[in-house]
Design an enzyme around this catalytic site. Structure first.
Site, short mmCIF file in Angstrom:
data_model
loop_
_atom_site.label_atom_id
_atom_site.label_comp_id
_atom_site.label_asym_id
_atom_site.label_seq_id
_atom_site.Cartn_x
_atom_site.Cartn_y
_atom_site.Cartn_z
N THR A 123 1.18 -1.51 0.28
CA THR A 123 -0.22 -0.50 0.24
C THR A 123 0.49 1.04 0.30
O THR A 123 2.36 1.44 0.27
CB THR A 123 -0.76 0.01 1.46
OG1 THR A 123 -1.53 1.46 1.63
CG2 THR A 123 0.17 -0.37 2.58
N ASP A 124 0.93 2.13 -0.54
CA ASP A 124 1.23 3.64 -0.12
C ASP A 124 1.18 4.56 0.93
O ASP A 124 1.82 5.26 0.96
CB ASP A 124 0.20 4.48 -1.09
CG ASP A 124 -0.74 5.27 -0.97
OD1 ASP A 124 -1.82 3.73 -0.90
OD2 ASP A 124 -1.30 6.04 -1.72
N GLU A 125 0.30 3.91 1.98
CA GLU A 125 0.67 4.40 3.19
C GLU A 125 1.23 4.06 4.19
O GLU A 125 1.71 4.61 5.05
CB GLU A 125 -1.21 3.88 3.97
CG GLU A 125 -2.12 4.27 2.95
CD GLU A 125 -3.75 4.10 4.15
OE1 GLU A 125 -3.60 4.16 5.41
OE2 GLU A 125 -4.48 3.50 3.33
N TYR A 148 -1.79 -0.77 10.82
CA TYR A 148 -2.00 -1.24 9.62
C TYR A 148 -1.22 -1.13 8.77
O TYR A 148 -0.46 -2.08 8.16
CB TYR A 148 -3.04 -0.56 8.43
CG TYR A 148 -2.77 -0.68 7.80
CD1 TYR A 148 -3.47 -1.80 7.45
CD2 TYR A 148 -3.03 0.52 6.28
CE1 TYR A 148 -3.43 -2.40 5.55
CE2 TYR A 148 -3.13 0.22 5.57
CZ TYR A 148 -3.22 -0.95 4.54
OH TYR A 148 -3.26 -1.79 3.64
N LYS A 152 1.85 -3.32 7.40
CA LYS A 152 2.51 -3.85 5.96
C LYS A 152 3.77 -2.98 5.27
O LYS A 152 4.46 -3.60 4.33
CB LYS A 152 1.27 -2.92 5.26
CG LYS A 152 0.16 -2.97 4.93
CD LYS A 152 -0.37 -4.47 3.98
CE LYS A 152 -0.10 -4.46 2.74
NZ LYS A 152 -0.28 -5.47 2.95
P1 TYD Z 1 -10.88 4.35 3.76
O1 TYD Z 1 -11.17 3.46 3.23
O2 TYD Z 1 -10.96 3.45 4.93
O3 TYD Z 1 -9.20 4.19 3.63
P2 TYD Z 1 -7.92 4.11 4.16
O4 TYD Z 1 -7.81 4.64 5.37
O5 TYD Z 1 -6.83 3.00 3.73
O6 TYD Z 1 -7.17 5.66 2.57
O7 TYD Z 1 -10.60 6.40 3.74
C1 TYD Z 1 -10.45 6.67 2.68
C2 TYD Z 1 -10.71 8.25 3.24
O8 TYD Z 1 -11.99 8.64 3.91
C3 TYD Z 1 -10.07 8.56 3.98
O9 TYD Z 1 -9.90 9.74 4.15
C4 TYD Z 1 -11.42 8.15 5.74
C5 TYD Z 1 -12.11 8.63 4.65
N1 TYD Z 1 -12.94 7.98 5.69
C6 TYD Z 1 -14.75 9.31 6.25
O10 TYD Z 1 -14.48 10.44 5.66
N2 TYD Z 1 -15.62 8.16 6.28
C7 TYD Z 1 -15.75 6.78 6.80
O11 TYD Z 1 -16.76 6.10 7.48
C8 TYD Z 1 -14.46 6.75 5.90
C9 TYD Z 1 -14.85 4.80 6.64
C10 TYD Z 1 -13.57 6.63 5.99
#
Ligand code: TYD
Length: 339
Positions: A123-125, A148, A152
């Site tokens: 992941t890019d994270e 997380y 990774k």
């Molecule tokens: P997510 O889909 O959990 O992926 P990641 O954390 O791996 O990037 O979240 C994507 C973005 O959306 C992140 O900035 C957090 C935001 N988000 C919300 O605003 N509300 C939510 O309920 C969730 C799950 C994520």
């Protein structure tokens, strides 16, 4: 070949693509069927002579050593993936699957003396939050912000260590946020799409200003297939859509509400649910693009296809949004989803 975690979102999309694109391939899918793994994701393959499902754990050394004996390719998707679930109290589960999984796979190949290619899906994270206009190259500093992404990063390095020390054929991909069919409805897009379809609030975190580089899952899977065929051992490859202009979570949310014909009043701003919330992810994917890969569709078209899929497949997501999912949702958001 062996795919681990193939009953999850990206894994199941990958397996379907692989079997179509590699007509000679025979594939074993090792999956533990934890909460996000769903055999329904691959029910169309039941009965195929080229596909075999094995219920088991990527950390089971004996089982994995047996499974790697005759494979040429391994792709490791088995992972705990949800940032909101990766609290310090639950970090252990992330470390166990995301670090030990790649270790067990690589070590099984070593013990079986099998000269197979192992692709660790990352992941890019792992690069952490980057300020614009910077994009992380594969040699950027690793600055993960959650259990997380830290786990990774650990998994990537463990896998690559087997290349460095033993010359094993290991490579790592690092993709930006994926979206598309079969994504578990805890992630932003499927959660917001299904909530909006049920006229439920969309919990938009921290002002919705954050930036993710949304990638159509099939484009990611095509990149992985290309890396299996043409990637170089010991290398890391970023996989990114490189959205231009970049899109914030708020803009993406308003796009999907517009496409669904639902009001923006469904957006419910929430603060503080994700401590250490990363502001922006962005990768430089020119190394992969030099091999001939490029994303195939624009974001709005991909979001429309995703909406269409979730509209057609209520039979897939409605049962998921009940049971244990409800308990998680109540605990995390303090809200009750419609079942
Ligand atoms: P997510 O889909 O959990 O992926 P990641 O954390 O791996 O990037 O979240 C994507 C973005 O959306 C992140 O900035 C957090 C935001 N988000 C919300 O605003 N509300 C939510 O309920 C969730 C799950 C994520």
């Amino acid at each position: 070949m062996l795919v681990t975690g193939g009953c999850g979102f990206i894994g199941s999309n990958f397996i379907r693509l692989l079997l179509a694109e590699e007509p000679e391939a025979e594939l074993t899918n090792l999956d533990l069927l934890t909460y996000a793994g769903n055999p329904k994701n691959l029910e169309d393959l039941e009965g195929s002579s080229r596909y075999r499902f094995v219920h088991g754990d990527v950390r089971d050394e004996t089982l994995v050593e047996e499974l790697v004996r005759e494979v040429d390719w391994i792709v490791n998707f088995a992972a705990e993936t949800h940032v909101d679930r990766s609290t310090p109290a639950q970090a252990g589960e992330f470390v166990e699957t995301n670090v030990q999984g790649p270790y067990v796979l690589a070590d099984a190949l070593r013990r079986a003396q099998r000269d197979a290619r192992l692709l660790q899906v990352g992941t890019d994270e792992v690069y952490g939050s980057l300020s614009a206009p910077r994009r992380a190259r594969e040699d950027a500093l690793l600055e993960p912000s959650s259990p997380y992404s830290a786990s990774k990063a650990g998994g990537d390095l463990v896998a690559l260590g087997f290349h460095r020390m033993l010359g094993m054929d290991v490579l790592v991909s690092r993709s930006t946020n994926n979206y598309g069919p079969y994504q578990y409805p805890e992630k932003l897009l499927p959660l917001f799409i299904t909530n909006a379809m049920q006229d439920e609030p969309l919990p938009l975190y921290d002002g919705g200003t954050q930036i993710r580089d949304w990638l159509w899952v099939d484009d990611h899977c095509r990149a992985l297939l290309l890396l299996l065929r043409e990637g170089e051992a010991g290398e890391i490859y970023n996989v990114g859509a490189n959205q231009d202009p970049e899109i914030t979570n708020g803009e993406l949310t308003r796009m999907l509400l517009r496409l669904l014909g639902k009001p923006e009043s469904l957006i419910r701003p929430v603060e503080g649910l994700r401590p250490g919330h990363d502001q922006r992810y962005a990768v430089d994917s020119s190394k992969l693009r030099a091999l001939g890969w490029a994303p195939s569709i624009e974001l709005e078209e991909g979001v429309q296809r995703t909406l269409d899929w979730y509209q057609k497949r209520r039979d897939w997501w409605e049962p998921i949004k009940s049971g244990a999912y409800r308990a998680y949702y109540r605990r995390h958001y303090g809200l009750e989803p419609k079942g």
